[in-house]
Design an enzyme around this catalytic site. Structure first.
Site, mmCIF file in Angstrom:
data_model
loop_
_atom_site.group_PDB
_atom_site.id
_atom_site.type_symbol
_atom_site.label_atom_id
_atom_site.label_comp_id
_atom_site.label_asym_id
_atom_site.label_seq_id
_atom_site.Cartn_x
_atom_site.Cartn_y
_atom_site.Cartn_z
ATOM 1 N N LEU A 11 7.455 8.722 7.028
ATOM 2 C CA LEU A 11 6.958 8.770 5.653
ATOM 3 C C LEU A 11 7.527 7.652 4.778
ATOM 4 O O LEU A 11 8.747 7.496 4.675
ATOM 5 C CB LEU A 11 7.302 10.129 5.030
ATOM 6 N N ASP A 12 6.625 6.894 4.141
ATOM 7 C CA ASP A 12 6.998 5.827 3.193
ATOM 8 C C ASP A 12 7.928 4.785 3.806
ATOM 9 O O ASP A 12 8.729 4.158 3.099
ATOM 10 C CB ASP A 12 7.665 6.425 1.937
ATOM 11 N N ALA A 13 7.842 4.613 5.101
ATOM 12 C CA ALA A 13 8.764 3.690 5.777
ATOM 13 C C ALA A 13 8.036 2.577 6.535
ATOM 14 O O ALA A 13 8.648 1.835 7.295
ATOM 15 C CB ALA A 13 9.669 4.462 6.728
#
Lengths: 284, 284, 284, 284
Positions: free
Chosen positions: D227-229
């Site tokens: 996530l969000d990486a």
């Protein structure tokens, strides 16, 4: 012309501004700065007011007592009063890097800051020659796990001897112990070489490089017991690209660090920073 | 909850803040915003104050009269009072480019702005389809040297009919005549596609390219009789490089223009802009 | 490891990159940097290429001749070759302000710049103590209308004596004469304290204040005969508000000036700047 | 005029640029863009080259095969070839917020982007009216824990039916499942409303407010399983102060989000983004 500067906060109520401006005006103080802020989520009122003391009827040494009796109790205020004719004493802590140190000493020597810098403390001898160039005493306290408590005790004795009001960590690569922080609450200013809360801790430029961010930053904050988590005073950023190596980030970061630190320190010196619950109100 | 917003300025004197906050507090208004500014070079005091009207003792329609009688005369003030429950009416003037128009209409349609947009006026039919998408009447007044006075007269009649309070020139490529400006003093907002005062007049991106600047900008300002020289409300910039062609500057500039214009318009709508001697005070 | 850096431009044609990379690779140079740019409006090709010389077959002192014979004539090129193991000599000219001077000397002393600073020249004695701190010879040449030609002649003799390659005007408050500019074409770097082309000439902060801009800037450029109109190397800006006095602009501007100047000088030192028709190509 | 665009990377070796530019030039392609980058820490060579196809001797449908045989094997390259006359098909996923959606559709309708937007997909009906304004089919797939796999399967069928090349999540408030990500590797573009890696996950503006940062940001990145990486394409920031409430951050953030997302999407459309090991090379 001497001025008083008052920073205060209290639960928000009607009439505070009126009372305070009345208090100053009636006693023949000429208000030259007033800014207020209400945090509606916390219902807290914040204020910075600055007035000329020339014809002010209350003597400087009675001001705190009078204000406390007349208003602070009534409004359950926390407040601090400073006088523009007192030059705060600032100690610089440094390790091996010179950019923040030079930047502050250049401003200091040029007379840009209303501050006195009576000493520089370091855990390494590397910056001695810079201190000497600017004629400021330089003390070396090498720090190991074993001697840390002892060395910090000596540092604190020295700081007290010099009457130091606040400390600036100019890329000082040691964690300050809780004992020392307790002695200087919201009076130790650090520069962290990342856009906090991203990249807390060691080697933030390497971490920024590894993550592939397009912008790097620097953060000036007060030191608290939680690492890199104290109240933020100032931040700034600059763009980078895929062409920048870790070394490039370090170089670009130096300019950010020194400018952000100096801006933060100047706000502190000018009494524009009010800390509340791990956040800052910065009066413009 | 309805609020009053007052913007004022007057020669700087002691006691103004006290008097005004007293006036509001005594009459049971709850101050929710107060910011003041003193221009020491001009010795002028500026203030924006906002208070809740729920229990306020003075009726809205008497407020101006009371304040004028009690304080404005005493301090030689100029002031304006606005009420948060009135939605100002804004006309958009546009020519052939859509980016600022879309940006404002998207915000408007999403309910972000406390404003009404009753009509769009243009010198070209090109943007009619955009107006139709958003369901807003679109009037075309082609302008030539010969018919300019006549067409502007028709436009002003239309603006009056719709009760328009202020005008936004969203890349409207016509100079507004002094007659029209006089009817809307500091009420015509323009976006100029340069970092004023650099590159006044036509084709600023070409001029920026020719000069070889490393940063371009956009400026939102009120229209006065001198071209691109009115009070500046907002500016912003972005970096460019030697790789950018004039077309690239135009494209990057579009994003700047729409954001800077919308920020400026929002400040105007929110009554945060006070004009004094061709400069603005923007309350935060 | 020694490197060659070549900057070139010529009319755009097919095959240039191929020819040049062939030339380097065939002669056992390892390319470590290559960037090219085509200005389509002028039909000019620009290139910066950097290669390691360890196994390069052509001797350094023959390189220019070989390249000229083999390629420069063919493509009608203008080119310059630099070697990374030569430290260019830079003179600083200064008047009374210390911020840019300190900033550059701090970088220099810390070893950040591949440059030598053999002397500082001034029209005033004020900065002598700074030069002494950093151990750099400081020469004072007071300038009046009457003695200007004579004093500049002495300065140029001194610069030649020290083998100076380029000059940095660190807020030097004198206009350089055409004679001196001719001796140092695109080799005199100035910092102007405005966002050029806005506010050319004297007192730009006062002018910015008077105009009411919301952003101020600084511009680093090469000096040409037209005042503040030479090729721009670097610019940057910072936000201001109505609260900022002219003094505030001067203070905020100092940080801009020193950072923008140092960035521009570093680009010059690192041979990243190519001047063409009063504009710069800055290789990243 | 039709152009080919090639993005490639491979282990860094001498002669690659020469070989590739030779290949293009010999076959009568006119190079109009070339940029290369070497990551010395990974010893990887990256390149983007663009050339005109008018007189190019190799047919478009044979180009990939020829290049693979002649060079890609030799250098162990990974490469992709795109043609400027193909308009990629882009799907927009949206939830309830309109600002990014309007911004992209306005650019699309104005013809600024070389892209086709054949459909909009949402988990809510709220944005249907916006899609209708712009005449684009709008499909609603409400997502629950139970039906997620099933609904995503339907979405993917629809995307395939429309021949969608890549997906833009315009503040789409659902996590994309690994199955879908696998079908669109580095082809799902998200906008996260924080300066990543700060404030990953839900409610970043609240988190930024709580931490007391002085600058907020937005990040455009490719979606990966973490996530969000994923690889960051573009970021930007804006200043905030203690006066800004969470609502203010949300409002200021909207402008950031839409501009940053649109810049990232444009870079993707223009084939300027090369992903390597969770980082991007963005060619200028």
């Amino acid at each position: 012309m001497s001025r008083a500067i008052m920073l205060l906060h209290c639960p928000d109520k009607q009439g505070i501004i009126t009372d305070i401006t009345n208090f100053i005006t009636v006693n023949k103080g000429n208000i030259v700065y007033l800014d207020q802020h209400v945090d509606y989520s916390e219902q807290i009122f914040f204020m910075r007011v600055e007035w000329e003391l020339d014809e002010f009827l209350i003597p400087k040494n009675k001001l705190e007592e009078y204000f406390c009796t007349l208003y602070a109790q009534k409004y359950d205020m926390r407040f601090k009063i400073y006088f523009s004719d007192y030059k705060p004493k600032m100690a610089i802590f440094v390790s091996k890097m010179s950019h923040c140190l030079y930047d502050m000493l250049a401003r200091y020597t040029a007379g840009e800051w209303n501050v006195e810098i009576p000493l520089i403390i370091s855990n390494h001898p590397d910056m001695q020659h810079v201190a000497e160039m600017f004629g400021i005493p330089y003390y070396v306290f090498p720090i190991t796990k074993e001697n840390k408590a002892e060395q910090e005790a000596k540092e604190m004795a020295l700081l007290q001897e010099y009457g130091v009001d606040f400390i600036v960590l100019a890329r000082y690569m040691q964690v300050i112990s809780p004992e020392m922080i307790e002695h200087y609450p919201n009076k130790i200013i650090n520069i962290h070489h990342s856009f906090l809360p991203a990249f807390v801790g060691a080697r933030p430029y390497q971490a920024a490089y590894d993550r592939g961010v397009k912008i790097i930053g620097a953060t000036c904050h007060y030191v608290t017991n939680e690492l890199d988590a104290g109240p933020i005073i100032e931040q700034d950023v600059c763009r980078i690209t895929h062409k920048d190596t870790v070394t490039d980030l370090v170089d670009k970061g130096k300019d950010l660090e020194k400018i952000v630190l100096s801006r933060g320190v100047l706000n502190h010196i000018d009494r524009k920073v009010l800390v509340y619950k791990n956040k800052t109100v910065i009066f413009g």
